[in-house]
Write a protein that holds these residues in place. Structure first.
Motif, PDB file in Angstrom:
ATOM      1  N   ASP A 165       6.484   5.106  -0.257  1.00  0.00           N
ATOM      2  CA  ASP A 165       6.362   3.696   0.130  1.00  0.00           C
ATOM      3  C   ASP A 165       6.317   3.389   1.451  1.00  0.00           C
ATOM      4  O   ASP A 165       5.982   2.196   1.741  1.00  0.00           O
ATOM      5  N   LEU A 166       6.734   4.328   2.493  1.00  0.00           N
ATOM      6  CA  LEU A 166       6.365   3.782   3.670  1.00  0.00           C
ATOM      7  C   LEU A 166       5.038   3.898   4.120  1.00  0.00           C
ATOM      8  O   LEU A 166       4.706   3.079   4.990  1.00  0.00           O
ATOM      9  N   LYS A 167       4.380   4.217   3.412  1.00  0.00           N
ATOM     10  CA  LYS A 167       2.651   4.156   3.601  1.00  0.00           C
ATOM     11  C   LYS A 167       2.043   3.210   2.591  1.00  0.00           C
ATOM     12  O   LYS A 167       0.806   3.234   2.864  1.00  0.00           O
ATOM     13  N   ASP A 168       2.681   2.490   1.931  1.00  0.00           N
ATOM     14  CA  ASP A 168       2.326   1.655   0.914  1.00  0.00           C
ATOM     15  C   ASP A 168       2.357   0.091   1.143  1.00  0.00           C
ATOM     16  O   ASP A 168       3.304  -0.456   1.523  1.00  0.00           O
ATOM     17  N   GLY A 169       1.229  -0.401   1.464  1.00  0.00           N
ATOM     18  CA  GLY A 169       1.166  -1.888   1.904  1.00  0.00           C
ATOM     19  C   GLY A 169       1.639  -2.707   0.974  1.00  0.00           C
ATOM     20  O   GLY A 169       2.607  -3.704   1.482  1.00  0.00           O
ATOM     21  N   SER A 170       1.739  -2.495  -0.408  1.00  0.00           N
ATOM     22  CA  SER A 170       2.213  -3.379  -1.453  1.00  0.00           C
ATOM     23  C   SER A 170       3.690  -3.174  -1.603  1.00  0.00           C
ATOM     24  O   SER A 170       4.652  -4.093  -1.881  1.00  0.00           O
ATOM     25  N   LYS A 171       4.238  -2.165  -0.809  1.00  0.00           N
ATOM     26  CA  LYS A 171       5.768  -1.899  -0.788  1.00  0.00           C
ATOM     27  C   LYS A 171       6.340  -2.234   0.654  1.00  0.00           C
ATOM     28  O   LYS A 171       7.567  -2.131   1.104  1.00  0.00           O
ATOM     29  N   GLY A 172       5.512  -2.900   1.400  1.00  0.00           N
ATOM     30  CA  GLY A 172       5.856  -3.456   2.781  1.00  0.00           C
ATOM     31  C   GLY A 172       5.773  -2.377   3.682  1.00  0.00           C
ATOM     32  O   GLY A 172       6.265  -2.655   4.998  1.00  0.00           O
ATOM     33  N   GLY A 173       5.262  -1.368   3.367  1.00  0.00           N
ATOM     34  CA  GLY A 173       4.901  -0.217   4.624  1.00  0.00           C
ATOM     35  C   GLY A 173       3.429  -0.338   5.171  1.00  0.00           C
ATOM     36  O   GLY A 173       2.690  -1.258   5.084  1.00  0.00           O
ATOM     37  N   GLY A 174       3.117   0.880   5.856  1.00  0.00           N
ATOM     38  CA  GLY A 174       1.790   0.778   6.071  1.00  0.00           C
ATOM     39  C   GLY A 174       1.411   0.679   7.767  1.00  0.00           C
ATOM     40  O   GLY A 174       0.544   0.793   8.129  1.00  0.00           O
ATOM     41  N   ASN A 175       2.360  -0.176   8.400  1.00  0.00           N
ATOM     42  CA  ASN A 175       2.076  -0.126   9.799  1.00  0.00           C
ATOM     43  C   ASN A 175       3.577  -0.574  10.664  1.00  0.00           C
ATOM     44  O   ASN A 175       4.501  -1.035   9.986  1.00  0.00           O
ATOM     45  N   PHE A 176       3.405  -0.266  11.858  1.00  0.00           N
ATOM     46  CA  PHE A 176       4.360  -0.442  12.651  1.00  0.00           C
ATOM     47  C   PHE A 176       4.291  -0.692  14.119  1.00  0.00           C
ATOM     48  O   PHE A 176       2.752  -0.621  14.413  1.00  0.00           O
ATOM     49  N   SER A 177       4.916  -1.004  15.078  1.00  0.00           N
ATOM     50  CA  SER A 177       4.530  -1.285  16.270  1.00  0.00           C
ATOM     51  C   SER A 177       5.090  -0.199  17.224  1.00  0.00           C
ATOM     52  O   SER A 177       6.347   0.232  16.890  1.00  0.00           O
ATOM     53  N   VAL A 178       4.873  -0.031  18.225  1.00  0.00           N
ATOM     54  CA  VAL A 178       4.744   1.523  19.130  1.00  0.00           C
ATOM     55  C   VAL A 178       4.617   1.016  20.649  1.00  0.00           C
ATOM     56  O   VAL A 178       3.653   0.231  20.813  1.00  0.00           O
ATOM     57  N   GLN A 233       1.670  -1.934  20.511  1.00  0.00           N
ATOM     58  CA  GLN A 233       0.529  -1.339  19.669  1.00  0.00           C
ATOM     59  C   GLN A 233       0.706  -1.191  18.313  1.00  0.00           C
ATOM     60  O   GLN A 233       1.662  -0.481  17.895  1.00  0.00           O
ATOM     61  N   ARG A 234      -0.247  -1.810  17.471  1.00  0.00           N
ATOM     62  CA  ARG A 234       0.062  -1.489  16.093  1.00  0.00           C
ATOM     63  C   ARG A 234      -0.453  -0.169  15.794  1.00  0.00           C
ATOM     64  O   ARG A 234      -1.600   0.120  16.179  1.00  0.00           O
ATOM     65  N   VAL A 235       0.260   0.486  14.638  1.00  0.00           N
ATOM     66  CA  VAL A 235       0.036   1.755  14.326  1.00  0.00           C
ATOM     67  C   VAL A 235      -0.242   1.780  12.709  1.00  0.00           C
ATOM     68  O   VAL A 235       0.810   1.021  11.910  1.00  0.00           O
ATOM     69  N   TRP A 236      -1.425   1.985  12.015  1.00  0.00           N
ATOM     70  CA  TRP A 236      -1.772   1.423  10.594  1.00  0.00           C
ATOM     71  C   TRP A 236      -1.853   2.639   9.931  1.00  0.00           C
ATOM     72  O   TRP A 236      -2.265   3.872  10.338  1.00  0.00           O
TER      73      TRP A 236
END
Length: 333
Positions: free
Chosen positions: A54-67, A82-85
């Motif tokens: 789920d951490l990598k699933d956009g439909s579950k709210g995952g898929g990107n973070f700021s660094v 910086q966005r990481v996707w």
């Protein structure tokens, strides 16, 4: 409190990649080794997601973070917000540049280490977390952020969970064989839940928790410091027991709170009406087994409300902050 937030993913081709050196301060001596990340270890006491996937699933709210990345031990910014996707087709995390709407590479410096600070959800003005980034705190301090948490149930219900990761002293030569920076996301906050064990038939008008800190600055090395006097978390109910609130059921929460030592001034008040008589009872939440609220933990207070002449009794259960779907059975407003 909403546990899941949604992002819309566009289909990208990883072959179309831009290259950038440093996103903030100019650096002359840059390597040809790109920075990359590994956050496979997602299921911790601070996970936002049901499963690693789920951490990598956009439909579950995952898929990107700021660094953000700083020259180790200093306030010099190498990267900032910086966005990481995550790209499902490539099964990997990549820097993403919103300005050019494309993947980008950022390369390691040759001559100094980096301290990485990452957070979810990705910076978005429409997602309320109560958090404002502060940059570094100065010599010896780590990256930090300030926070002001709402002191009412509607405000709490609008919050999206905030988690962070901090991995200091990294360079291109001290990584694991896969060459990726390891990020382990954690909750900086605590959470409380209020349940009812049993009571006489009555109308619960409101509950409040007095004497709690709600504004502060969090430093990843030094923890929390508070920037205001204690406040009062107010929960308006106007619910009847047992018609609206069943016995052995949820009254309210989860509510996000700052980790803190519990003093004798941290008091739960409950105002109720029974047989046309309105009264308020109080109980101090500090006890010998739970003298403080700690990061990444949920504290469930189960109340027993007896005869008006009796004191409120409670027990508290503590569990790690995994994703648990607490439904607000009462509809607090």
């Amino acid at each position: 409190m909403k546990l899941i937030y949604t992002y819309i993913f566009a289909v990208m081709m990883l072959g179309l990649v831009s290259c950038r050196k440093s996103m903030v301060d100019p650096v002359d001596d840059i390597s040809t080794v790109p920075i990359s990340f590994d956050i496979e270890q997602a299921v911790t006491k601070a996970s936002l997601f049901e499963e690693d996937a789920d951490l990598k699933d956009g439909s579950k709210g995952g898929g990107n973070f700021s660094v953000c990345a700083y020259k180790s031990g200093t306030g010099t910014k190498f990267l900032y917000n910086q966005r990481v996707w995550y790209f499902q087709d490539g099964k990997s995390w990549h820097f993403y540049d919103d300005a050019i709407n494309n993947v980008t590479h950022i390369y390691w410096p040759n001559t100094f280490d980096l301290d990485f600070f990452a957070y979810m959800p990705y910076h978005n003005a429409n997602l309320k977390t109560g958090v404002t980034l502060e940059g570094r705190t100065g010599s010896g301090g780590g990256p930090s952020f300030s926070c002001e948490l709402p002191l009412d149930a509607p405000g709490q219900d609008e919050l999206h969970e905030f988690i962070y990761a901090y991995t200091p002293d990294q360079n291109k030569d001290n990584l694991d064989p896969d060459g990726k920076v390891k990020l382990n996301f954690k909750h900086p906050f605590s959470s409380i839940i209020i349940r009812l064990s049993e009571s006489y038939r009555m109308n619960i008008n409101w509950i409040r928790i007095k004497g709690i800190y709600y504004k502060g600055i969090f430093d990843v090395k030094n923890g929390w410091s508070f920037t205001s006097e204690p406040g009062i978390l107010m929960i308006n109910l106007d619910k009847n027991v047992p018609d609206d609130i069943n016995y052995n059921s949820l009254i309210g929460g989860p509510y996000v709170i700052l980790p803190q030592e519990l003093t004798d001034n941290v008091v739960l008040d409950i105002n109720f009406t029974r047989d046309d008589i309105t009264d308020t009872k109080s109980v101090t939440l500090k006890n010998s087994t739970q003298p403080k609220w700690e990061p990444g933990l949920i504290y469930t207070y189960t109340l027993k409300i007896g005869d008006p002449a009796e004191e409120i009794l409670f027990n508290v259960a503590v569990e790690e902050w995994n994703v648990i779907e607490y439904k607000n059975e009462v509809g607090i407003e």
